[in-house]
Design a protein around this motif. Structure first.
Motif, mmCIF file in Angstrom:
data_model
loop_
_atom_site.group_PDB
_atom_site.id
_atom_site.type_symbol
_atom_site.label_atom_id
_atom_site.label_comp_id
_atom_site.label_asym_id
_atom_site.label_seq_id
_atom_site.Cartn_x
_atom_site.Cartn_y
_atom_site.Cartn_z
ATOM 1 N N ALA A 32 0.852 -1.078 -0.027
ATOM 2 C CA ALA A 32 -0.086 -0.008 0.037
ATOM 3 C C ALA A 32 0.905 1.445 0.045
ATOM 4 N N PHE A 33 1.745 0.969 0.752
ATOM 5 C CA PHE A 33 2.932 2.570 0.899
ATOM 6 C C PHE A 33 3.721 2.593 -0.205
ATOM 7 N N PHE A 34 4.039 1.556 -0.937
ATOM 8 C CA PHE A 34 4.730 1.365 -2.231
ATOM 9 C C PHE A 34 3.954 2.174 -3.347
ATOM 10 N N GLN A 35 2.562 1.784 -3.329
ATOM 11 C CA GLN A 35 1.604 2.563 -4.415
ATOM 12 C C GLN A 35 1.673 4.252 -3.975
ATOM 13 N N THR A 36 1.642 4.328 -2.707
ATOM 14 C CA THR A 36 1.560 5.941 -2.282
ATOM 15 C C THR A 36 2.790 6.463 -2.886
ATOM 16 N N LEU A 37 3.984 5.914 -2.713
ATOM 17 C CA LEU A 37 5.315 6.557 -3.229
ATOM 18 C C LEU A 37 5.268 6.723 -4.636
ATOM 19 N N VAL A 38 4.968 5.656 -5.286
ATOM 20 C CA VAL A 38 4.780 5.733 -6.789
ATOM 21 C C VAL A 38 3.994 6.669 -7.227
ATOM 22 N N ASP A 39 2.713 7.026 -6.605
ATOM 23 C CA ASP A 39 1.761 8.399 -6.941
ATOM 24 C C ASP A 39 2.354 9.667 -6.694
ATOM 25 N N CYS A 40 3.611 9.744 -5.725
ATOM 26 C CA CYS A 40 4.159 11.016 -5.279
ATOM 27 C C CYS A 40 5.005 11.191 -6.520
ATOM 28 N N ALA A 41 5.317 10.333 -7.444
ATOM 29 C CA ALA A 41 6.440 10.717 -8.485
ATOM 30 C C ALA A 41 7.748 11.112 -7.625
ATOM 31 N N ASP A 42 8.277 12.152 -8.319
ATOM 32 C CA ASP A 42 9.449 12.679 -7.930
ATOM 33 C C ASP A 42 9.406 13.178 -6.498
ATOM 34 N N ASP A 43 8.401 13.567 -5.918
ATOM 35 C CA ASP A 43 8.412 13.914 -4.518
ATOM 36 C C ASP A 43 8.197 13.134 -3.568
ATOM 37 N N TRP A 44 8.394 11.765 -3.841
ATOM 38 C CA TRP A 44 8.113 10.868 -3.062
ATOM 39 C C TRP A 44 9.107 11.079 -1.498
ATOM 40 N N PRO A 45 10.117 11.420 -1.628
ATOM 41 C CA PRO A 45 11.025 11.682 -0.425
ATOM 42 C C PRO A 45 10.354 12.716 0.675
ATOM 43 N N ASP A 46 9.456 13.353 -0.020
ATOM 44 C CA ASP A 46 8.529 14.417 0.882
ATOM 45 C C ASP A 46 7.655 13.832 1.690
ATOM 46 N N GLU A 47 7.164 12.650 1.081
ATOM 47 C CA GLU A 47 6.248 11.826 1.857
ATOM 48 C C GLU A 47 6.743 10.863 2.869
ATOM 49 N N LEU A 48 7.914 10.550 2.708
ATOM 50 C CA LEU A 48 8.765 9.885 3.911
ATOM 51 C C LEU A 48 8.888 11.218 5.096
ATOM 52 N N VAL A 49 9.194 12.271 4.693
ATOM 53 C CA VAL A 49 9.633 13.210 5.754
ATOM 54 C C VAL A 49 8.171 13.581 6.495
ATOM 55 N N GLU A 50 7.274 13.678 5.514
ATOM 56 C CA GLU A 50 5.947 14.000 6.429
ATOM 57 C C GLU A 50 5.277 12.734 7.158
ATOM 58 N N ALA A 51 5.794 11.765 6.937
ATOM 59 C CA ALA A 51 5.437 10.569 7.875
ATOM 60 C C ALA A 51 6.363 10.098 8.992
ATOM 61 N N GLY A 52 7.521 11.311 9.046
ATOM 62 C CA GLY A 52 8.331 10.900 10.099
ATOM 63 C C GLY A 52 9.516 10.197 10.006
ATOM 64 N N GLN A 53 9.535 9.684 9.021
ATOM 65 C CA GLN A 53 10.746 8.848 8.579
ATOM 66 C C GLN A 53 11.156 7.608 9.362
ATOM 67 N N PRO A 54 9.987 6.874 9.380
ATOM 68 C CA PRO A 54 10.236 5.902 10.575
ATOM 69 C C PRO A 54 10.884 4.711 9.673
#
Length: 241
Positions: A32-54
């Motif tokens: 599920a989270f893999f699909q989320t990162l794919v949807d973020c395209a080049d901005d996927w690192p921002d999604e990790l940061v927003e999630a707290g980088q666990p």
């Protein structure tokens, strides 16, 4: 609306009925989270940061890395990550991800083209990170009767591969390109060989055969005694290649 079906299929489980849920298995979360990162395209690192980088997200980043390898996009992303203000664990996961894929042996040239540039700068990181992350304490030592502190220390120093298939892929990759490995990185290569031998020294296998051939050649070169051979190892001690 999809929750009842996902629960009945065993993908989701209620933590508190009607209030909260969790994935029934890590693999469902990873997908599920893999699909989320794919949807973020080049901005996927921002999604990790927003999630707290666990740290638990590392496996997902590895899967994302594998999905783009061996395309040029994989190499570009690696370079971009090294310039961003994110934790090194994500660079590590991206760099090591392809080694965990079954396609790696057939696509290793793409990896070689990246890790051997700049005198093997990325190769050095890959070797150090791989050994640190993919080694498990020696279970034979852990189960022994030594004093606890000694047992733990020796189990770590005599660690085993935690993922035998990935270790075999990496060692074959190194052996097939051993003449390209800078002299200064040979200690890191030797450390990788050592972890494999900790597990397989007493078991005949093709990986041990080929890595021992490499080590034997190194020792033979030193034993020959020519000045150029000795000077090459002295340059390694000085940090040059």
């Amino acid at each position: 609306e999809q929750i009842p079906d996902l629960v009945s299929d065993g993908i989701l489980k209620f933590v508190v009925p009607g209030v909260s849920l969790r994935f029934a298995h890590d693999i469902f979360f990873e997908w599920a989270f893999f699909q989320t990162l794919v949807d973020c395209a080049d901005d996927w690192p921002d999604e990790l940061v927003e999630a707290g980088q666990p740290p638990a997200f590392a496996r997902v980043v590895e899967l994302f890395s594998q999905s783009l390898f061996p395309s040029e996009k994989w190499a570009i992303t690696l370079g971009n990550l090294s310039t961003q203000q994110i934790r090194s664990q994500w660079i590590r996961a991206w760099l090591l991800g392809p080694i965990g894929s079954t396609v790696f042996p057939n696509e290793a040239k793409a990896y070689e083209d990246v890790v051997f540039v700049n005198e093997g700068a990325w190769l050095y990181k890959a070797l150090v990170w791989f050994q640190a992350e993919r080694t498990t304490p020696n279970p034979v030592v852990i189960g022994g009767d030594l004093p606890p502190e000694t047992r733990i220390r020796m189990a770590d120093s005599l660690g085993w591969p935690s993922d035998v298939e990935s270790w075999a892929r990496l060692i074959w990759f190194l052996v097939e390109r051993i003449d390209r490995v800078p002299i200064r990185l040979q200690p890191q290569v030797m450390a990788v060989f050592t972890v494999w031998q900790n597990m397989f020294a007493d078991m005949k296998n093709p990986v041990s055969d080929v890595l021992l051939t490499v080590v034997g050649r190194w020792l033979s070169n030193l034993g020959d005694g020519p000045d150029d051979s000795i000077s090459r190892w002295r340059r390694r001690q000085d940090g040059s290649s």
